[in-house]
Design an enzyme around this catalytic site. Sequence first.
Site, PDB file in Angstrom:
ATOM      1  N   GLU A  56       0.522  -0.715  -0.013  1.00  0.00           N
ATOM      2  CA  GLU A  56      -0.094  -0.507  -0.059  1.00  0.00           C
ATOM      3  C   GLU A  56       0.710   1.347  -0.395  1.00  0.00           C
ATOM      4  O   GLU A  56       2.024   0.957   0.425  1.00  0.00           O
ATOM      5  CB  GLU A  56      -0.609  -0.081   1.176  1.00  0.00           C
ATOM      6  CG  GLU A  56      -2.198  -1.302   1.304  1.00  0.00           C
ATOM      7  CD  GLU A  56      -2.015  -1.444   2.839  1.00  0.00           C
ATOM      8  OE1 GLU A  56      -2.468  -0.071   3.629  1.00  0.00           O
ATOM      9  OE2 GLU A  56      -3.517  -1.965   3.143  1.00  0.00           O
ATOM     10  N   ASP A  67      -4.952   8.454  10.440  1.00  0.00           N
ATOM     11  CA  ASP A  67      -3.449   8.087  10.522  1.00  0.00           C
ATOM     12  C   ASP A  67      -3.131   8.702  12.022  1.00  0.00           C
ATOM     13  O   ASP A  67      -3.415   9.558  12.088  1.00  0.00           O
ATOM     14  CB  ASP A  67      -2.865   8.861   9.409  1.00  0.00           C
ATOM     15  CG  ASP A  67      -2.889   8.087   8.321  1.00  0.00           C
ATOM     16  OD1 ASP A  67      -3.377   7.436   8.322  1.00  0.00           O
ATOM     17  OD2 ASP A  67      -3.187   9.023   7.582  1.00  0.00           O
TER      18      ASP A  67
END
Length: 266
Positions: A56, A67
Amino acid sequence: MSEETVTGSKTAERIEAARAQGRAAFVGYLPAGYPDRETSIAAAVALADNGADVIEIGIPYSDPVMDGPVIQQATTEVLGRGFGIDEVFEIVDAVTRASDAAVLVMTYWNIIDRMGAEEFARRLAEAGGAGAITPDLIPDEAAEWIAATDRYGLDRVFLTAPTSSAERVARIVESCRGFVYGVSLMGVTGARDSVSDAAERVVSAAHEAGAPRVCVGLGVSTREHVEQIGRYADGVIVGTALVAALRDGGPEAVGRLAGELSGRTP
């Protein structure tokens, strides 16, 4: 197009190849362009060389709601040096040419929407990308993206979580191509000492809804985690631990950790 359809899906092929070897696929995440373009390419290739079946490539974004602090810091640095979206396609192209891994981008929907779903899908396909993971896009609002990915033969990966209803899981499974991304816990990314016991329930729910491949992410950081999750999931996703290795030791450290996580090295 249903998740059952795998013809031409490089991601599905890589996960199924791992299954044929009697193991879960190893999926590794790294931010595009961190700490610079060439180093990020070298780190991704090191990942592939040391056991990653799927890679990824995260696209840096100014409001990364999913995140955790390690990845946020990395992407903030990348944005601070003037990162542009063209660099993503260059990185995907370079990694795809240098490895056999399926290369996905992971991106918030706003980035695709700003370029246009058709244009983004076309450029990603031309770069050799396998598809995209879109953590903040739900299938109900993804008609444009689904049409574009169908047109260019790209995988599209949506997320299912411990809080997803049976109806929601079924819709996600139906809309995915490549695999379903099972979120093992609620919150942001980051290495944890243990894997949430919700992870197995998330995988089971997606399998029961018809998903042939479910990969688990968030909180995975050790070989023990990989082995634990690999007993019930089709793939194991590692991000923060790899980004920290890149930060602290460069591509060589990424390769060493990838070898440990994948079981390639003791």
